[in-house]
Design an enzyme around this catalytic site. Sequence first.
Site, short mmCIF file in Angstrom:
data_model
loop_
_atom_site.label_atom_id
_atom_site.label_comp_id
_atom_site.label_asym_id
_atom_site.label_seq_id
_atom_site.Cartn_x
_atom_site.Cartn_y
_atom_site.Cartn_z
N GLU A 1 0.80 -1.22 0.00
CA GLU A 1 0.00 0.00 0.00
C GLU A 1 0.84 1.28 0.00
O GLU A 1 0.65 2.18 0.81
CB GLU A 1 -0.98 0.02 1.19
CG GLU A 1 -2.09 1.04 0.96
CD GLU A 1 -3.21 0.95 1.98
OE1 GLU A 1 -3.82 -0.11 2.10
OE2 GLU A 1 -3.47 1.98 2.62
N ASN B 1 -9.37 1.97 -0.54
CA ASN B 1 -9.95 2.71 0.58
C ASN B 1 -11.10 3.61 0.15
O ASN B 1 -11.61 4.39 0.96
CB ASN B 1 -8.87 3.56 1.28
CG ASN B 1 -7.82 2.69 1.94
OD1 ASN B 1 -8.15 1.65 2.51
ND2 ASN B 1 -6.57 3.09 1.85
N ARG C 1 -2.76 0.48 -4.05
CA ARG C 1 -3.64 -0.24 -3.10
C ARG C 1 -4.51 0.71 -2.30
O ARG C 1 -5.56 0.34 -1.79
CB ARG C 1 -2.79 -1.14 -2.17
CG ARG C 1 -3.65 -2.06 -1.32
CD ARG C 1 -2.88 -3.17 -0.64
NE ARG C 1 -3.79 -4.02 0.12
CZ ARG C 1 -3.45 -5.15 0.72
NH1 ARG C 1 -2.22 -5.60 0.63
NH2 ARG C 1 -4.35 -5.85 1.39
N HIS D 1 -13.81 4.73 2.50
CA HIS D 1 -13.47 4.30 3.85
C HIS D 1 -13.02 5.45 4.76
O HIS D 1 -13.11 5.33 5.97
CB HIS D 1 -12.39 3.21 3.81
CG HIS D 1 -12.95 1.88 3.41
ND1 HIS D 1 -13.52 1.66 2.17
CD2 HIS D 1 -13.06 0.71 4.08
CE1 HIS D 1 -13.92 0.40 2.10
NE2 HIS D 1 -13.67 -0.20 3.23
#
Length: 354
Positions: free
Chosen positions: A231, A239, A235, A242
Amino acid sequence: MQKLTMHTSRIYDILMEDGLLASAANRIAEVLPPGTGRKCCVVCDKTVYMLYGKSNKPLPKSLMDAGYEVGYYAFPPGEESKTLDTVADLCGFMSESHFTREDFIIALGGGVCGDIAGFAASVYMRGIPYVQIPTTLLAMADSSIGGKTGVNTEAGKNMIGTIWQPHLVLIDPKVLETLPEDELLNGLAEIIKAGFLADGTIFDTISEGLPEAAFKAIQVKQAIVEEDERESGKRRLLNFGHTIGHAMEKCSGYCIPHGCAVMNGMYLTALAAEDLGWSSEPIAGLIKNVIDAFAYPICKDYSAEALAEAAAGDKKRVSDNIIIVYPDRPGCCAMRELPIRELEDFIGRGLAKA
Ligand SMILES: NC(=O)c1ccc[n+]([C@@H]2O[C@H](COP(=O)([O-])OP(=O)(O)OC[C@H]3O[C@@H](n4cnc5c(N)ncnc54)[C@H](O)[C@@H]3O)[C@@H](O)[C@H]2O)c1
């Protein structure tokens, strides 16, 4: 049998088939490193233990028939269990039960179980193998793959953790038959997220069946994680929804279900990004259609100020900025760094339009 092979710091298979739990032991024996013992610790919450952990159930039967010595560690269900204390207790149980570094863990359950068991596997005796057997839709579509493990602290969700890839992921969609409706909605939110991120065909697949849609969501995650396991870049796209979603969960004292919070987070982010002219094409309307189709509640209970404050401690923070993942056009998200001091205005724009 559907099969994917994940190419990360560990190469492992993700297998999906109805009834797979009954042949789990043989599948596991095929992939464990040479010298791995015949002893495993099945980690699950107490609900999953009652449903799938008792000795007459397919997984324990399969392990016992194959000659494995099996220990069980069951914890109270729910996010409240995802703490360092639980991991310490699990490691203590394993020490007292004489588990060695030649033994392994099976995470049988939802994302909470996978995160706890994976974290324990990564630190117990400096790391032992583990197998993910997800029993929620969310864990099947998302949390059981990619190797992120961790626990929550006072400061927020998943603040302490590791990246420790499993040796195998076994998905038996039959277990979804016992999963409550609201838990299905939680998992569906992550599948929908994958649709907005990279694969719009997922939306059509949902009507064909949730396992099929979950499998497509796994492929989206697989491609991203293989490119950026730790990440440091791509990556972070996973999210989407989120940052605000986690803030909403935190403000509610974790009463708002994760899936509902993520759907709201995606919607508010899309509205704000459109308002600021960041998105090439409008997406918020499409997200609202999905929210309405599956009857996710719209949450406007928390002010932009409260949500921004809750989000400020988020892991997506980089120095005085926070990384916002926003939809650019259908099937494509992008990222921008936003100064923390502008986050309240960003969330406020979303709330004003919702
Ligand atoms: N590691 C990752 O990459 C990652 C990704 C996304 C989410 N997560 C984490 O996952 C967690 C949420 O996971 P979750 O939604 O699976 O929650 P969960 O693990 O708490 O499971 C939800 C509930 O479903 C019950 N349950 C599980 N399987 C069942 C079955 N087959 N039948 C009946 N009941 C069943 C559980 O007992 C629990 O009460 C969060 O902590 C989140 O941070 C991790």
